[in-house]
Motif scaffolding. Structure first.
Motif, PDB file in Angstrom:
ATOM      1  N   THR A 174       0.848  -1.185   0.000  1.00  0.00           N
ATOM      2  CA  THR A 174       0.000   0.000   0.000  1.00  0.00           C
ATOM      3  C   THR A 174       0.886   1.237   0.000  1.00  0.00           C
ATOM      4  N   THR A 175       0.283   2.412  -0.010  1.00  0.00           N
ATOM      5  CA  THR A 175       1.033   3.664  -0.030  1.00  0.00           C
ATOM      6  C   THR A 175       0.559   4.559   1.105  1.00  0.00           C
ATOM      7  N   PHE A 176       1.446   5.484   1.505  1.00  0.00           N
ATOM      8  CA  PHE A 176       1.134   6.378   2.617  1.00  0.00           C
ATOM      9  C   PHE A 176       1.430   7.823   2.238  1.00  0.00           C
ATOM     10  N   ASN A 210      -3.206   6.264   5.008  1.00  0.00           N
ATOM     11  CA  ASN A 210      -3.057   5.129   4.098  1.00  0.00           C
ATOM     12  C   ASN A 210      -3.830   5.442   2.823  1.00  0.00           C
ATOM     13  N   THR A 211      -3.109   5.722   1.751  1.00  0.00           N
ATOM     14  CA  THR A 211      -3.736   6.126   0.490  1.00  0.00           C
ATOM     15  C   THR A 211      -3.918   4.957  -0.475  1.00  0.00           C
ATOM     16  N   GLY A 212      -3.600   3.748  -0.040  1.00  0.00           N
ATOM     17  CA  GLY A 212      -3.751   2.578  -0.898  1.00  0.00           C
ATOM     18  C   GLY A 212      -5.096   1.900  -0.717  1.00  0.00           C
ATOM     19  N   GLY A 255      -2.215  -1.722   5.981  1.00  0.00           N
ATOM     20  CA  GLY A 255      -0.775  -1.880   6.034  1.00  0.00           C
ATOM     21  C   GLY A 255      -0.174  -1.156   7.224  1.00  0.00           C
ATOM     22  N   GLU A 256       1.095  -1.435   7.479  1.00  0.00           N
ATOM     23  CA  GLU A 256       1.830  -0.783   8.554  1.00  0.00           C
ATOM     24  C   GLU A 256       2.967   0.050   7.974  1.00  0.00           C
ATOM     25  N   ASP A 257       3.298   1.125   8.672  1.00  0.00           N
ATOM     26  CA  ASP A 257       4.461   1.916   8.295  1.00  0.00           C
ATOM     27  C   ASP A 257       5.210   2.307   9.560  1.00  0.00           C
ATOM     28  N   GLU A 304       8.016   5.399  15.258  1.00  0.00           N
ATOM     29  CA  GLU A 304       6.792   4.763  15.761  1.00  0.00           C
ATOM     30  C   GLU A 304       6.159   3.950  14.634  1.00  0.00           C
ATOM     31  N   ARG A 305       5.837   2.704  14.943  1.00  0.00           N
ATOM     32  CA  ARG A 305       5.152   1.843  13.976  1.00  0.00           C
ATOM     33  C   ARG A 305       3.641   2.033  14.135  1.00  0.00           C
ATOM     34  N   ILE A 306       2.960   2.232  13.012  1.00  0.00           N
ATOM     35  CA  ILE A 306       1.508   2.408  13.040  1.00  0.00           C
ATOM     36  C   ILE A 306       0.859   1.447  12.043  1.00  0.00           C
ATOM     37  N   SER A 307      -0.374   1.067  12.321  1.00  0.00           N
ATOM     38  CA  SER A 307      -1.147   0.184  11.451  1.00  0.00           C
ATOM     39  C   SER A 307      -2.408   0.922  11.023  1.00  0.00           C
ATOM     40  N   LEU A 308      -2.631   0.989   9.705  1.00  0.00           N
ATOM     41  CA  LEU A 308      -3.762   1.751   9.175  1.00  0.00           C
ATOM     42  C   LEU A 308      -4.550   0.920   8.169  1.00  0.00           C
ATOM     43  N   LYS A 309      -5.864   0.991   8.275  1.00  0.00           N
ATOM     44  CA  LYS A 309      -6.720   0.394   7.253  1.00  0.00           C
ATOM     45  C   LYS A 309      -6.697   1.282   6.006  1.00  0.00           C
ATOM     46  N   ALA A 310      -7.156   0.768   4.899  1.00  0.00           N
ATOM     47  CA  ALA A 310      -7.208   1.557   3.667  1.00  0.00           C
ATOM     48  C   ALA A 310      -8.035   2.817   3.889  1.00  0.00           C
TER      49      ALA A 310
END
Length: 207
Positions: free
Chosen positions: A83-85, A110-112, A116-118, A142-148
């Motif tokens: 995915t993309t951020f 999260n622009t995908g 995904g995580e970043d 910091e690790r983050i998890s984002l839905k689409a």
């Protein structure tokens, strides 16, 4: 491992390192899209051997992401995802005293089309220090998890010690003057690879 520089612009490289006894299943999950990778490089992949200093030299110049001033193949902190951020600074440029705390806010989206995580990374560069210094150094992440389509605001609180530079006597000191902050999905090192989000913000530290 094949030479990663032997082909220009490969679609992707899966670097497994020491995968362990379940490496086959883990690799299959990534290749078939059942798992969205989010790892970041803990080292720098240089573009060519001639970029490296002599083996018998103990100078820091051109060693590690902190002192290398050229273009690399894959920089420290780099890693792709399915995915993309998008990154956007929420806080403005600041002026703080040398004993003050700095707060930095960044909005990550999260622009995908899939979750995904970043790993949001923050690097500090001291522009006005005249002595030997790193080009920039990782100070927070910091690790983050984002839905689409989901967004999340990340806040970093930096103490004075995180802006200090160790002088020739081995004493860490906070130097007044201009500092530059880099916030993004990778380090600020110039690279031949696909670009990832990276923001810049200037900070002035006063006495």
């Amino acid at each position: 491992m094949p030479r990663v520089g032997s082909r220009k612009n490969p679609p992707a490289i899966l670097n497994v390192w020491y995968g362990g006894q379940d490496a086959g299943n883990a690799i299959a999950d990534v290749l078939f899209g059942d798992y969205n990778p989010s790892g970041k490089l803990p080292v720098t992949f240089y573009a060519k051997d001639s970029d490296l200093p002599p083996f018998n030299s103990y100078e820091m110049k051109n060693r590690t992401y902190r002192y290398f001033d050229g273009e690399v193949l894959y920089p420290f902190g780099y890693g792709l995802s399915y995915t993309t951020f998008n990154y956007e600074l929420v806080s403005n440029s600041q002026t703080v005293k040398s004993n003050g705390t700095v707060s930095i806010d960044v909005m990550v989206r999260n622009t995908g089309k899939r979750a995904g995580e970043d790993v949001v990374q923050l690097y500090v560069s001291n522009s006005d220090y005249d002595g030997q210094k790193p080009l920039y150094a990782l100070k927070a992440f910091e690790r983050i998890s984002l839905k689409a389509g989901e967004s999340h605001q990340v806040k970093f609180n930096l103490s004075p010690e995180q802006f200090a530079i160790v002088d020739a006597a081995g004493i860490p000191k906070v130097t007044p003057g201009k500092h530059k902050l880099y916030i993004g999905s990778t380090s600020p090192t110039r690279t031949k690879a696909q670009r990832l989000p990276l923001l810049e913000q200037e900070l002035v530290i006063t006495k």
